[in-house]
Design a protein around this motif. Structure first.
Motif, PDB file in Angstrom:
ATOM      1  N   GLY A   1      39.777  49.886  28.867  1.00 15.09           N
ATOM      2  CA  GLY A   1      40.436  48.878  29.683  1.00 15.09           C
ATOM      3  C   GLY A   1      39.934  47.488  29.349  1.00 15.09           C
ATOM      4  N   PHE A   2      40.545  46.508  29.991  1.00 10.21           N
ATOM      5  CA  PHE A   2      40.143  45.114  29.833  1.00 10.21           C
ATOM      6  C   PHE A   2      40.101  44.496  31.218  1.00 10.21           C
ATOM      7  CE2 PHE A   2      40.640  40.617  29.034  1.00 10.21           C
ATOM      8  CZ  PHE A   2      39.777  40.422  27.963  1.00 10.21           C
ATOM      9  N   CYS A   3      38.965  43.933  31.598  1.00 10.26           N
ATOM     10  CA  CYS A   3      38.805  43.325  32.918  1.00 10.26           C
ATOM     11  C   CYS A   3      39.240  41.868  32.839  1.00 10.26           C
ATOM     12  CB  CYS A   3      37.351  43.428  33.369  1.00 10.26           C
ATOM     13  SG  CYS A   3      37.074  42.671  34.975  1.00 10.26           S
ATOM     14  N   THR A   4      40.234  41.514  33.629  1.00 12.94           N
ATOM     15  CA  THR A   4      40.729  40.135  33.607  1.00 12.94           C
ATOM     16  C   THR A   4      39.843  39.187  34.409  1.00 12.94           C
ATOM     17  OG1 THR A   4      42.220  40.649  35.432  1.00 12.94           O
ATOM     18  CG2 THR A   4      43.120  40.781  33.198  1.00 12.94           C
ATOM     19  N   SER A   5      38.906  39.720  35.201  1.00 18.38           N
ATOM     20  CA  SER A   5      37.940  38.864  35.887  1.00 18.38           C
ATOM     21  C   SER A   5      36.799  38.494  34.950  1.00 18.38           C
ATOM     22  CB  SER A   5      37.378  39.557  37.122  1.00 18.38           C
ATOM     23  OG  SER A   5      38.396  39.781  38.064  1.00 18.38           O
ATOM     24  N   CYS A   6      36.279  39.491  34.238  1.00 17.63           N
ATOM     25  CA  CYS A   6      35.177  39.265  33.295  1.00 17.63           C
ATOM     26  C   CYS A   6      35.670  38.754  31.945  1.00 17.63           C
ATOM     27  CB  CYS A   6      34.407  40.561  33.058  1.00 17.63           C
ATOM     28  SG  CYS A   6      33.621  41.264  34.518  1.00 17.63           S
ATOM     29  N   MET A   7      36.941  39.002  31.652  1.00 18.83           N
ATOM     30  CA  MET A   7      37.556  38.677  30.360  1.00 18.83           C
ATOM     31  C   MET A   7      36.830  39.391  29.213  1.00 18.83           C
ATOM     32  SD  MET A   7      40.171  37.072  31.194  1.00 18.83           S
ATOM     33  CE  MET A   7      40.836  36.573  29.625  1.00 18.83           C
ATOM     34  N   ARG A   8      36.501  40.672  29.452  1.00 13.16           N
ATOM     35  CA  ARG A   8      35.831  41.494  28.465  1.00 13.16           C
ATOM     36  C   ARG A   8      36.345  42.924  28.586  1.00 13.16           C
ATOM     37  NH1 ARG A   8      29.927  41.607  28.442  1.00 13.16           N
ATOM     38  NH2 ARG A   8      30.354  42.603  26.460  1.00 13.16           N
ATOM     39  N   PRO A   9      36.184  43.732  27.527  1.00 13.01           N
ATOM     40  CA  PRO A   9      36.616  45.128  27.603  1.00 13.01           C
ATOM     41  C   PRO A   9      35.674  45.967  28.459  1.00 13.01           C
ATOM     42  CG  PRO A   9      35.570  44.704  25.498  1.00 13.01           C
ATOM     43  CD  PRO A   9      35.672  43.380  26.199  1.00 13.01           C
ATOM     44  N   HIS A  10      36.216  47.043  29.023  1.00 16.96           N
ATOM     45  CA  HIS A  10      35.374  48.011  29.713  1.00 16.96           C
ATOM     46  C   HIS A  10      35.665  49.399  29.170  1.00 16.96           C
ATOM     47  CE1 HIS A  10      38.408  49.682  32.503  1.00 16.96           C
ATOM     48  NE2 HIS A  10      38.840  48.441  32.649  1.00 16.96           N
ATOM     49  N   CYS A  11      34.745  50.329  29.439  1.00 13.73           N
ATOM     50  CA  CYS A  11      34.768  51.644  28.801  1.00 13.73           C
ATOM     51  C   CYS A  11      35.890  52.557  29.297  1.00 13.73           C
ATOM     52  CB  CYS A  11      33.425  52.329  28.973  1.00 13.73           C
ATOM     53  SG  CYS A  11      33.029  52.761  30.679  1.00 13.73           S
ATOM     54  N   GLY A  12      36.457  52.283  30.449  1.00 12.17           N
ATOM     55  CA  GLY A  12      37.496  53.146  30.989  1.00 12.17           C
ATOM     56  C   GLY A  12      36.950  54.265  31.855  1.00 12.17           C
ATOM     57  N   GLY A  13      35.646  54.243  32.123  1.00  8.27           N
ATOM     58  CA  GLY A  13      35.039  55.248  32.999  1.00  8.27           C
ATOM     59  C   GLY A  13      35.562  55.110  34.422  1.00  8.27           C
ATOM     60  N   SER A  14      35.406  56.154  35.204  1.00 11.38           N
ATOM     61  CA  SER A  14      35.969  56.161  36.557  1.00 11.38           C
ATOM     62  C   SER A  14      35.381  55.062  37.440  1.00 11.38           C
ATOM     63  CB  SER A  14      35.763  57.524  37.206  1.00 11.38           C
ATOM     64  OG  SER A  14      34.378  57.815  37.292  1.00 11.38           O
ATOM     65  N   ASN A  15      34.138  54.655  37.217  1.00 13.44           N
ATOM     66  CA  ASN A  15      33.518  53.609  38.024  1.00 13.44           C
ATOM     67  C   ASN A  15      33.736  52.208  37.473  1.00 13.44           C
ATOM     68  OD1 ASN A  15      32.486  55.490  39.799  1.00 13.44           O
ATOM     69  ND2 ASN A  15      30.557  55.665  38.725  1.00 13.44           N
ATOM     70  N   CYS A  16      34.436  52.077  36.373  1.00  9.03           N
ATOM     71  CA  CYS A  16      34.557  50.769  35.713  1.00  9.03           C
ATOM     72  C   CYS A  16      35.928  50.114  35.862  1.00  9.03           C
ATOM     73  CB  CYS A  16      34.193  50.902  34.235  1.00  9.03           C
ATOM     74  SG  CYS A  16      32.450  51.287  34.001  1.00  9.03           S
ATOM     75  N   TRP A  17      36.862  50.733  36.541  1.00  6.06           N
ATOM     76  CA  TRP A  17      38.181  50.119  36.690  1.00  6.06           C
ATOM     77  C   TRP A  17      38.164  48.987  37.712  1.00  6.06           C
ATOM     78  CZ3 TRP A  17      41.799  50.599  33.191  1.00  6.06           C
ATOM     79  CH2 TRP A  17      41.736  51.689  32.328  1.00  6.06           C
ATOM     80  N   GLU A  18      37.261  49.046  38.689  1.00  9.30           N
ATOM     81  CA  GLU A  18      37.104  47.947  39.645  1.00  9.30           C
ATOM     82  C   GLU A  18      36.025  47.015  39.098  1.00  9.30           C
ATOM     83  OE1 GLU A  18      35.982  47.156  44.312  1.00  9.30           O
ATOM     84  OE2 GLU A  18      36.253  49.190  43.595  1.00  9.30           O
ATOM     85  N   CYS A  19      36.210  45.715  39.242  1.00  9.69           N
ATOM     86  CA  CYS A  19      35.291  44.737  38.668  1.00  9.69           C
ATOM     87  C   CYS A  19      34.010  44.622  39.504  1.00  9.69           C
ATOM     88  CB  CYS A  19      35.946  43.366  38.539  1.00  9.69           C
ATOM     89  SG  CYS A  19      34.854  42.160  37.757  1.00  9.69           S
ATOM     90  N   VAL A  20      32.988  45.359  39.065  1.00 12.27           N
ATOM     91  CA  VAL A  20      31.642  45.233  39.617  1.00 12.27           C
ATOM     92  C   VAL A  20      30.717  45.165  38.399  1.00 12.27           C
ATOM     93  CG1 VAL A  20      29.882  46.204  41.122  1.00 12.27           C
ATOM     94  CG2 VAL A  20      32.294  46.606  41.631  1.00 12.27           C
ATOM     95  N   PRO A  21      30.400  43.943  37.926  1.00  9.53           N
ATOM     96  CA  PRO A  21      29.565  43.802  36.725  1.00  9.53           C
ATOM     97  C   PRO A  21      28.181  44.411  36.921  1.00  9.53           C
ATOM     98  CG  PRO A  21      30.626  41.722  37.281  1.00  9.53           C
ATOM     99  CD  PRO A  21      30.875  42.661  38.421  1.00  9.53           C
TER     100      PRO A  21
END
Length: 101
Positions: free
Chosen positions: A48-68
């Motif tokens: 995935g890609f986080c539009t808040s962080c403007m960086r990619p994320h792994c797509g894990g179940s805990n990473c879809w919500e933006c909590v850096p």
């Protein structure tokens, strides 16, 4: 390097196998959990890609919500649940900052 676009890569992985074969690949790091993976075109992995962080994320179940990761560590230190998002603060002209809830 391969034909993938490595401009946004976090790093490079160098791996040597047991028979001397060598592999080199660009890596990315998740902006939410710091998981690192090697870019593989056509791997079929859902990232995935986080539009808040403007960086990619792994797509894990805990990473879809933006909590850096920094917020997760602060939550653990404060005794809050790990995936609690940061509070939004609203600044009122001439007043003290107030949490927006």
């Amino acid at each position: 390097m391969s034909e993938l676009n490595h401009r946004k890569a976090s790093g490079t992985a160098f791996v040597t196998g047991p028979w001397g074969e060598r592999f080199e690949g660009a890596t990315l790091s998740c902006c939410h959990c710091q998981f690192t993976w090697v870019l593989q075109k056509g791997s079929g992995k859902v990232r995935g890609f986080c539009t808040s962080c403007m960086r990619p994320h792994c797509g894990g179940s805990n990473c879809w919500e933006c909590v850096p990761i920094e917020q997760r560590l602060e939550n653990i230190e404060a005794g809050r649940p790990e995936l609690t998002p940061a509070p939004v603060k609203v600044f009122v002209p001439g007043g003290a900052p107030r949490p927006f809830c």
